[in-house]
Design a protein around this motif. Structure first.
Motif, mmCIF file in Angstrom:
data_model
loop_
_atom_site.group_PDB
_atom_site.id
_atom_site.type_symbol
_atom_site.label_atom_id
_atom_site.label_comp_id
_atom_site.label_asym_id
_atom_site.label_seq_id
_atom_site.Cartn_x
_atom_site.Cartn_y
_atom_site.Cartn_z
ATOM 1 N N LEU A 142 0.854 -1.178 0.000
ATOM 2 C CA LEU A 142 0.000 0.000 0.000
ATOM 3 C C LEU A 142 0.892 1.229 0.000
ATOM 4 O O LEU A 142 2.037 1.171 0.461
ATOM 5 N N VAL A 143 0.377 2.348 -0.501
ATOM 6 C CA VAL A 143 1.175 3.580 -0.604
ATOM 7 C C VAL A 143 0.448 4.707 0.116
ATOM 8 O O VAL A 143 -0.756 4.921 -0.103
ATOM 9 N N LEU A 144 1.175 5.416 0.958
ATOM 10 C CA LEU A 144 0.717 6.662 1.562
ATOM 11 C C LEU A 144 1.661 7.751 1.074
ATOM 12 O O LEU A 144 2.853 7.740 1.396
ATOM 13 N N ALA A 145 1.158 8.669 0.268
ATOM 14 C CA ALA A 145 2.003 9.655 -0.402
ATOM 15 C C ALA A 145 1.560 11.067 -0.059
ATOM 16 O O ALA A 145 0.418 11.304 0.357
ATOM 17 N N ALA A 146 2.476 11.995 -0.262
ATOM 18 C CA ALA A 146 2.182 13.422 -0.092
ATOM 19 C C ALA A 146 3.168 14.209 -0.943
ATOM 20 O O ALA A 146 4.377 13.933 -0.903
ATOM 21 N N PRO A 147 2.709 15.154 -1.730
ATOM 22 C CA PRO A 147 3.636 15.997 -2.497
ATOM 23 C C PRO A 147 4.213 17.104 -1.624
ATOM 24 O O PRO A 147 3.516 17.637 -0.758
ATOM 25 N N HIS A 148 5.460 17.425 -1.854
ATOM 26 C CA HIS A 148 6.048 18.554 -1.136
ATOM 27 C C HIS A 148 5.968 19.803 -2.008
ATOM 28 O O HIS A 148 6.333 19.784 -3.186
ATOM 29 N N ARG A 149 5.504 20.887 -1.411
ATOM 30 C CA ARG A 149 5.401 22.165 -2.105
ATOM 31 C C ARG A 149 6.188 23.204 -1.330
ATOM 32 O O ARG A 149 5.903 23.451 -0.151
ATOM 33 N N PRO A 150 7.167 23.822 -1.964
ATOM 34 C CA PRO A 150 7.973 24.828 -1.262
ATOM 35 C C PRO A 150 7.136 26.061 -0.946
ATOM 36 O O PRO A 150 6.040 26.252 -1.488
ATOM 37 N N GLN A 224 -1.520 -2.374 -4.223
ATOM 38 C CA GLN A 224 -2.956 -2.621 -4.294
ATOM 39 C C GLN A 224 -3.771 -1.333 -4.272
ATOM 40 O O GLN A 224 -4.786 -1.228 -4.957
ATOM 41 N N ALA A 225 -3.360 -0.368 -3.484
ATOM 42 C CA ALA A 225 -4.115 0.879 -3.340
ATOM 43 C C ALA A 225 -3.169 1.961 -2.849
ATOM 44 O O ALA A 225 -2.077 1.676 -2.335
ATOM 45 N N ALA A 226 -3.588 3.215 -3.016
ATOM 46 C CA ALA A 226 -2.765 4.349 -2.605
ATOM 47 C C ALA A 226 -3.660 5.475 -2.118
ATOM 48 O O ALA A 226 -4.782 5.653 -2.613
ATOM 49 N N VAL A 227 -3.145 6.229 -1.159
ATOM 50 C CA VAL A 227 -3.828 7.411 -0.627
ATOM 51 C C VAL A 227 -2.844 8.567 -0.679
ATOM 52 O O VAL A 227 -1.716 8.456 -0.168
ATOM 53 N N ASN A 228 -3.264 9.654 -1.289
ATOM 54 C CA ASN A 228 -2.427 10.852 -1.403
ATOM 55 C C ASN A 228 -2.995 11.940 -0.502
ATOM 56 O O ASN A 228 -4.200 12.200 -0.507
ATOM 57 N N LEU A 229 -2.141 12.579 0.276
ATOM 58 C CA LEU A 229 -2.568 13.590 1.243
ATOM 59 C C LEU A 229 -2.209 14.987 0.745
ATOM 60 O O LEU A 229 -1.058 15.240 0.380
ATOM 61 N N GLU A 230 -3.190 15.872 0.728
ATOM 62 C CA GLU A 230 -2.973 17.290 0.416
ATOM 63 C C GLU A 230 -3.626 18.113 1.523
ATOM 64 O O GLU A 230 -4.707 18.660 1.371
ATOM 65 N N LEU A 231 -2.938 18.172 2.649
ATOM 66 C CA LEU A 231 -3.452 18.870 3.824
ATOM 67 C C LEU A 231 -2.624 20.136 4.022
ATOM 68 O O LEU A 231 -1.419 20.066 4.291
ATOM 69 N N ILE A 318 -3.995 0.491 -10.103
ATOM 70 C CA ILE A 318 -3.924 0.753 -8.667
ATOM 71 C C ILE A 318 -5.021 1.743 -8.308
ATOM 72 O O ILE A 318 -5.088 2.842 -8.883
ATOM 73 N N GLU A 319 -5.863 1.388 -7.365
ATOM 74 C CA GLU A 319 -6.942 2.280 -6.932
ATOM 75 C C GLU A 319 -6.361 3.315 -5.973
ATOM 76 O O GLU A 319 -5.661 2.967 -5.012
ATOM 77 N N ALA A 320 -6.667 4.584 -6.221
ATOM 78 C CA ALA A 320 -6.063 5.658 -5.432
ATOM 79 C C ALA A 320 -7.000 6.854 -5.366
ATOM 80 O O ALA A 320 -7.769 7.108 -6.302
ATOM 81 N N GLY A 342 -5.266 11.576 11.654
ATOM 82 C CA GLY A 342 -4.509 10.340 11.830
ATOM 83 C C GLY A 342 -5.406 9.127 11.977
ATOM 84 O O GLY A 342 -5.092 8.040 11.457
ATOM 85 N N ARG A 343 -6.516 9.262 12.675
ATOM 86 C CA ARG A 343 -7.450 8.147 12.830
ATOM 87 C C ARG A 343 -8.088 7.767 11.487
ATOM 88 O O ARG A 343 -8.331 6.592 11.223
ATOM 89 N N ILE A 344 -8.353 8.763 10.652
ATOM 90 C CA ILE A 344 -8.913 8.461 9.326
ATOM 91 C C ILE A 344 -7.895 7.692 8.487
ATOM 92 O O ILE A 344 -8.241 6.698 7.817
ATOM 93 N N VAL A 345 -6.640 8.131 8.513
ATOM 94 C CA VAL A 345 -5.593 7.428 7.758
ATOM 95 C C VAL A 345 -5.401 6.019 8.309
ATOM 96 O O VAL A 345 -5.279 5.043 7.544
ATOM 97 N N GLU A 346 -5.394 5.884 9.641
ATOM 98 C CA GLU A 346 -5.232 4.562 10.234
ATOM 99 C C GLU A 346 -6.379 3.639 9.838
ATOM 100 O O GLU A 346 -6.162 2.482 9.429
ATOM 101 N N GLY A 347 -7.611 4.130 9.940
ATOM 102 C CA GLY A 347 -8.760 3.293 9.586
ATOM 103 C C GLY A 347 -8.743 2.891 8.119
ATOM 104 O O GLY A 347 -9.091 1.748 7.777
ATOM 105 N N THR A 348 -8.329 3.814 7.255
ATOM 106 C CA THR A 348 -8.274 3.492 5.828
ATOM 107 C C THR A 348 -7.275 2.379 5.558
ATOM 108 O O THR A 348 -7.580 1.408 4.843
ATOM 109 N N PHE A 349 -6.099 2.464 6.141
ATOM 110 C CA PHE A 349 -5.070 1.467 5.863
ATOM 111 C C PHE A 349 -5.356 0.148 6.564
ATOM 112 O O PHE A 349 -4.982 -0.920 6.041
#
Length: 646
Positions: A142-150, A224-231, A318-320, A342-349
């Motif tokens: 599984l993938v947990l990703a986040a883009p870095h923006r300067p 199998q699946a991926a979640v990308n975070l833009e917070l 890959i579903e994402a 964090g609880r949402i990310v934990e429950g998802t994974f």
């Protein structure tokens, strides 16, 4: 096929006679019915509430134990300080150090981009860490990703998303129930970094080969699946779920439902397309909100541009999804915090960890009218069948009308008074006369598809940037096409008495184009059908004011002009309070950027929008435009054909 190949006019079926006589009214009736059908889809009576098809997900069944919210706050504070030390770049040394302190396998990937329209190159780096599954071999991941923006990025900051990613990595590291590897990925340069990492992970290359992805030092299992975070903030009030992928691909609906269900369970309000679900979707206000949400999704999907980094995963099976934090100033919406996120990310994974096989049970083709209601492919395809049915009705009707002229010659007699027996007619006469025209129009479309690269080279010699030379060249090419009816050499015109045959062939090709596109990107198919079907039905050789009106509408349907009109509408919708002169100025800038993005995306990511518009749609538009200025058939021939049809 019997209805198309029956040459016996006397024994022709009633359906064939009906299509021959009334194909235009039937086409308009189907078109208007399709529009009405499209407008009623957002109502709850014509769509369904989302549900889970994959029972193995078990969302929210276990008790959440995420407790690293203080660590997330510390990561967020430190990351903001580190960004000041690396202006314009991600603080990779700090990120690598944090992952190593957690005991994870940490690796970096280098990539470079040779700008396809200029002699420029860019470089970037991705950082990823792998948490190996303690209970299984590295076969799935599984993938947990986040883009870095300067800090100088025009987009919203993603520091809070990276902080949640690091805190999730710290929490996941101490758990022993993982059956899949988990990859924590931080990318650079938005889509470029994610595309480079995916190409390196799977050992493939897409686009024109201008993106050089470096080799990955290590891999995990099949993703199998991926979640990308833009917070962008640690206190968002809503969670906006982004689903649109490259070329209109969508993730499995179960993954979307999973995230929405867990967000609701944690007391966080969810959004879709930046719009919150209405409490009463069957009311007028609720219907209008659902309609707005559906149209926003279709507009986003039709462009083929991913709404987030998640959209590049879909082509690999890959579903994402992307989780975007939105902050709305409202006393009725209490903000969330790092603990809730964090609880949402934990429950998802933890739910994804339960999967025994890939997502396959729920829908891959759907339209969302809200975060909790969807329109399945079984409901929107009948709508599209009505909307685009006019192409088929018109083509079949004109086809029968043309071959009926030859069928009527069956009653002719020779010099001895004997009846002439002819072979059955299944192909309209003069069909070979229009082939050179169709080939020439498609060659013009191919020329438009390769024009940007040549225009960039010429512009460089004239000290023009690609952002200036390419839109100018396309605008000049469009102007040249508009002048085709008055250009004497080379002459490109409809052969005499072949306007109806050209209209028939264009309708056949448009029906094939719309039908094939609807199977993968229904929004793009609808966007093309709505303006082009009236043109394909109503186009005919005419004179005086009718020709002027028909020519004006045909010009508005030109792919480049149509993109400009849609840009003006989108600009006015985005900035409703500004004056029209400012709207036009911003629309021109947005149109210039949109043209460049469509061209560049086709080179780098393989977006098919520009290729489809130039190779397929533009040639058909040229034929329809030329029909408007073609010569009318003699009145005697029209009257003779009408008698033979009867």
């Amino acid at each position: 096929m019997g209805i198309l190949t029956d040459p016996n006019s006397k024994g022709r079926t009633k359906l064939a006679v009906l299509l021959t006589k009334y194909y235009k009214p039937l086409s308009w009736l189907a078109y208007l019915s399709g529009l009405v059908f499209l407008l009623v889809l957002p109502h709850p009576l014509y769509n369904a509430k989302t549900y889970f098809s994959e029972n193995a997900l078990l969302p929210g069944l276990v008790t959440s134990s995420y407790n690293e919210d203080r660590a997330a706050m510390r990561y967020h504070t430190d990351l903001v300080e580190e960004n000041k030390k690396y202006p314009g770049h991600a603080p990779f040394p700090w990120l690598v150090a944090q992952f190593k302190q957690l005991g994870l396998e940490v690796y970096q990937q280098q990539f470079s981009l040779t700008y396809p329209l200029a002699n420029n190159s860019f470089t970037g780096t991705n950082v990823y860490a792998i948490l190996r599954a303690p209970k299984a071999s590295s076969t799935e991941a599984l993938v947990l990703a986040a883009p870095h923006r300067p800090p100088n990025s025009p987009h919203q900051s993603t520091d809070a998303g990276i902080a949640v990613l690091l805190s999730a990595a710290k929490f996941f590291r101490s758990q022993i129930y993982w059956a899949k590897d988990i990859i924590f990925l931080v990318t650079e340069h938005e889509f470029l970094g994610m595309q480079a990492w995916l190409e390196g992970y799977h050992g493939v290359s897409y686009g024109e080969g201008v993106l050089m992805a470096g080799e990955l030092p290590a891999r995990a299992g099949s993703i199998q699946a991926a979640v990308n975070l833009e917070l962008s903030s640690e206190f968002p009030t809503h969670l906006n779920v982004k689903i649109e992928g490259l070329n209109g691909q969508l993730p499995n609906l179960d993954l979307v439902n999973l995230v929405n269900r867990l967000a609701m369970r944690e007391g966080m309000h969810q959004m879709f397309q930046g719009v919150e679900d209405h409490s009463r979707p069957d009311s007028y206000t609720g219907y209008m909100r659902s309609l707005k949400t559906m149209l926003n999704m279709m507009a986003s999907q039709a462009t083929g541009v991913p709404s987030g980094n998640h959209g590049l995963f879909h082509r690999f099976g890959i579903e994402a999804v992307t989780l975007e934090g939105v902050t709305v100033r409202s006393k009725r919406r209490a903000p969330a915090d790092f603990h809730t996120l964090g609880r949402i990310v934990e429950g998802t994974f933890r739910s994804l960890n339960n999967l025994l096989e890939r997502f396959h049970q729920s829908f891959f083709f759907y339209i969302l009218t809200s975060g909790s209601h969807y329109v399945s492919i079984g409901l929107y395809m009948p709508m599209f069948g009505l909307l685009a049915g006019g192409f088929v009705f018109t083509a079949v009707g004109i086809w029968f009308k043309l071959i009926s002229t030859e069928d009527a010659k069956e009653g002719l007699k020779d010099e001895n008074g004997e009846k002439i027996h002819k072979l059955p007619v299944v192909i309209p006469p003069n069909i070979t006369k229009v082939f050179p025209l169709l080939i020439a129009c498609h060659c013009l479309g191919l020329l438009a598809s390769v024009l940007p690269s040549k225009a960039a080279d010429v512009g460089a010699a004239m000290s023009l940037s690609p952002e200036e030379s390419i839109p100018l060249s396309l605008a000049a090419f469009t102007l040249l096409l508009l002048l085709l009816p008055v250009i004497s050499r080379p002459r490109l015109a409809i052969p005499q008495s072949c306007a109806s045959l050209c209209q028939c062939l264009v309708c056949l090709e448009l029906s094939a184009l719309a039908g094939c596109t609807s199977l993968s990107n229904i929004s793009l198919a609808v966007l093309v059908t709505i303006p082009y079907l009236p043109l394909a039905i109503a186009v005919k050789p005419s004179k005086s004011i009718v020709r002027v009106l028909m020519a004006v509408y045909a010009i508005l349907c030109n792919p480049l002009v149509l993109s400009g009109i849609l840009t003006i509408i989108d600009t006015y919708r985005t900035f409703p309070g500004i004056s029209w002169d400012v709207v036009l100025l911003r629309s021109m800038q947005a149109w210039q950027s949109a043209v460049m993005f469509s061209v560049v995306d086709s080179y780098i990511y393989g977006n098919v929008l520009y290729s489809m518009a130039t190779v397929f749609l533009l040639p058909l538009w040229i034929v329809l435009y030329l029909i408007v200025f073609s010569e009318e058939e003699p009145t005697e021939i029209k009257e003779e054909n009408m008698k033979k049809m009867q």
